[in-house]
Design a protein around this motif. Structure first.
Motif, mmCIF file in Angstrom:
data_model
loop_
_atom_site.group_PDB
_atom_site.id
_atom_site.type_symbol
_atom_site.label_atom_id
_atom_site.label_comp_id
_atom_site.label_asym_id
_atom_site.label_seq_id
_atom_site.Cartn_x
_atom_site.Cartn_y
_atom_site.Cartn_z
ATOM 1 N N THR A 98 3.040 -7.622 3.129
ATOM 2 C CA THR A 98 2.755 -8.006 4.504
ATOM 3 C C THR A 98 2.070 -6.890 5.292
ATOM 4 O OG1 THR A 98 5.009 -7.366 5.140
ATOM 5 C CG2 THR A 98 4.622 -9.693 4.653
ATOM 6 N N SER A 99 1.818 -5.765 4.654
ATOM 7 C CA SER A 99 1.136 -4.656 5.338
ATOM 8 C C SER A 99 0.072 -4.034 4.432
ATOM 9 C CB SER A 99 2.153 -3.595 5.773
ATOM 10 O OG SER A 99 2.872 -3.094 4.649
ATOM 11 N N LEU A 100 -0.639 -4.879 3.704
ATOM 12 C CA LEU A 100 -1.612 -4.389 2.732
ATOM 13 C C LEU A 100 -2.671 -3.493 3.372
ATOM 14 C CD1 LEU A 100 -2.189 -7.582 0.543
ATOM 15 C CD2 LEU A 100 -1.175 -5.427 -0.214
ATOM 16 N N SER A 101 -3.130 -3.879 4.553
ATOM 17 C CA SER A 101 -4.223 -3.137 5.185
ATOM 18 C C SER A 101 -3.811 -1.734 5.612
ATOM 19 C CB SER A 101 -4.761 -3.906 6.391
ATOM 20 O OG SER A 101 -3.760 -4.047 7.387
ATOM 21 N N THR A 102 -2.507 -1.467 5.700
ATOM 22 C CA THR A 102 -2.036 -0.146 6.113
ATOM 23 C C THR A 102 -1.775 0.765 4.910
ATOM 24 O OG1 THR A 102 0.332 -0.717 6.091
ATOM 25 C CG2 THR A 102 -0.919 -1.240 8.098
ATOM 26 N N LEU A 103 -1.849 0.227 3.712
ATOM 27 C CA LEU A 103 -1.590 1.037 2.522
ATOM 28 C C LEU A 103 -2.791 1.930 2.209
ATOM 29 C CD1 LEU A 103 -0.001 -1.648 0.152
ATOM 30 C CD2 LEU A 103 1.167 -0.075 1.715
ATOM 31 N N PRO A 104 -2.572 3.019 1.469
ATOM 32 C CA PRO A 104 -3.708 3.833 1.025
ATOM 33 C C PRO A 104 -4.745 2.963 0.321
ATOM 34 C CG PRO A 104 -1.647 4.946 0.537
ATOM 35 C CD PRO A 104 -1.283 3.573 1.009
ATOM 36 N N LYS A 105 -6.006 3.172 0.642
ATOM 37 C CA LYS A 105 -7.056 2.274 0.166
ATOM 38 C C LYS A 105 -7.149 2.213 -1.357
ATOM 39 C CE LYS A 105 -10.019 2.290 4.244
ATOM 40 N NZ LYS A 105 -11.380 2.549 4.775
ATOM 41 N N ASP A 106 -6.814 3.309 -2.023
ATOM 42 C CA ASP A 106 -6.985 3.321 -3.475
ATOM 43 C C ASP A 106 -5.960 2.463 -4.210
ATOM 44 O OD1 ASP A 106 -5.049 5.313 -2.696
ATOM 45 O OD2 ASP A 106 -5.049 6.000 -4.781
ATOM 46 N N ILE A 107 -4.905 1.998 -3.502
ATOM 47 C CA ILE A 107 -3.922 1.146 -4.181
ATOM 48 C C ILE A 107 -3.814 -0.240 -3.551
ATOM 49 C CG2 ILE A 107 -2.563 3.138 -4.945
ATOM 50 C CD1 ILE A 107 -0.460 2.297 -2.803
ATOM 51 N N GLN A 108 -4.597 -0.526 -2.538
ATOM 52 C CA GLN A 108 -4.477 -1.820 -1.865
ATOM 53 C C GLN A 108 -4.701 -2.990 -2.810
ATOM 54 O OE1 GLN A 108 -6.909 -2.079 1.673
ATOM 55 N NE2 GLN A 108 -5.832 -0.391 2.700
ATOM 56 N N THR A 109 -5.748 -2.929 -3.609
ATOM 57 C CA THR A 109 -6.036 -4.035 -4.529
ATOM 58 C C THR A 109 -4.977 -4.138 -5.613
ATOM 59 O OG1 THR A 109 -8.418 -3.881 -4.123
ATOM 60 C CG2 THR A 109 -7.718 -4.991 -6.143
ATOM 61 N N THR A 110 -4.525 -3.007 -6.120
ATOM 62 C CA THR A 110 -3.491 -3.008 -7.149
ATOM 63 C C THR A 110 -2.196 -3.617 -6.630
ATOM 64 O OG1 THR A 110 -4.429 -1.035 -8.189
ATOM 65 C CG2 THR A 110 -2.143 -1.557 -8.711
ATOM 66 N N VAL A 111 -1.812 -3.251 -5.411
ATOM 67 C CA VAL A 111 -0.592 -3.810 -4.835
ATOM 68 C C VAL A 111 -0.773 -5.291 -4.546
ATOM 69 C CG1 VAL A 111 0.957 -3.745 -2.838
ATOM 70 C CG2 VAL A 111 0.195 -1.612 -3.902
ATOM 71 N N ARG A 112 -1.933 -5.662 -4.056
ATOM 72 C CA ARG A 112 -2.198 -7.083 -3.774
ATOM 73 C C ARG A 112 -2.060 -7.920 -5.035
ATOM 74 N NH1 ARG A 112 -7.861 -9.456 -1.205
ATOM 75 N NH2 ARG A 112 -7.355 -11.682 -1.418
#
Length: 243
Positions: A98-112
């Protein structure tokens, strides 16, 4: 047919692409599992029933491969991503999604992708079970009746949405601002990332049904209703009213 399924299963666990030819690799092959050296935050939840408990509707080979390979890979990859950032170790998978956009950019896609895969599949195993199926009961039955007119109408619309979804993804029943809706998401995207609470969802990636149903996704969607655990769906519906 059983021998064919066993052969496909063994092949899928090894070199899936050779026999299946034109199948999209992303929707068939098990995800690459990352190596995690730190203490794992997220765990693969064990099934609460045997691999063969959902037969004949979902076969044991599919359940084992789906849970032990695919879901396990999402958990491993999610752990590998978050261990890079100690400040994320206190976050739940729901909080991450629910806070993907606030995560470090290098892991956003991996977490998504992998966080969504973990969250989606954890729900998927819970809303299925042996001696399931039949018509819904309890509060969800009344809500479906009110929103869709009948359970049969709801089931038809749900199956149509799953059949028409292009490529890999999920079909969902969600509670959006107090209203039941049927939606679809691509890949492992989860409605929770959009602030929408998923009450139930069916996995229409090919790895969820191909060993038994091959390219007959509508047959899988129709059979899936025989394994629904309506008690758990009711639990999730109750939670959605509080979310």
């Amino acid at each position: 047919m059983a021998n064919r399924r066993n052969f496909l299963y063994l092949l899928g666990a090894g070199t899936t692409g050779t026999l299946l030819g034109t199948l999209p690799a992303a929707s068939w092959a098990a995800p690459t599992i990352a190596t995690v050296t730190a203490t794992e935050m997220f765990k693969l939840p064990p099934l609460t029933y045997d691999y063969n408990a959902l037969e004949p509707h979902i076969d044991a080979a599919t359940m084992e491969f789906h849970h032990d390979k695919h879901h396990a890979a999402y958990v491993k990859n999610l752990n590998a991503a978050v261990t890079k950032y100690p400040e994320l170790k206190t976050k739940t998978v729901e909080q991450l999604l629910t806070s993907l956009s606030t995560l470090p950019k290098d892991i956003q896609t991996t977490v998504r992708n992998n966080g969504g895969g973990h969250y989606n599949h954890t729900m998927y195993w819970q809303i299925m079970g042996p001696k399931g199926g039949g018509k819904p009961t309890g509060e969800i039955a009344a809500a479906i009746q009110k929103q869709f007119g009948s359970f049969d109408t709801f089931k038809t619309q749900f199956n149509e949405a799953g059949t028409k979804l292009f490529g890999s993804g999920w079909v969902w029943l969600v509670n959006q601002q107090g209203k039941l809706k049927i939606i679809t998401t691509p890949n492992q995207d989860s409605p929770i990332s959009e602030g929408i609470y998923p009450i139930m969802g069916n996995d229409v990636w090919e790895h969820a049904y191909y060993l038994k149903y091959q390219n007959r996704r509508p047959d899988y969607l129709a059979a899936w209703w025989n394994v629904i655990n309506w008690n758990e769906v009711n639990n999730r519906f109750a939670k959605s009213l509080k979310a």
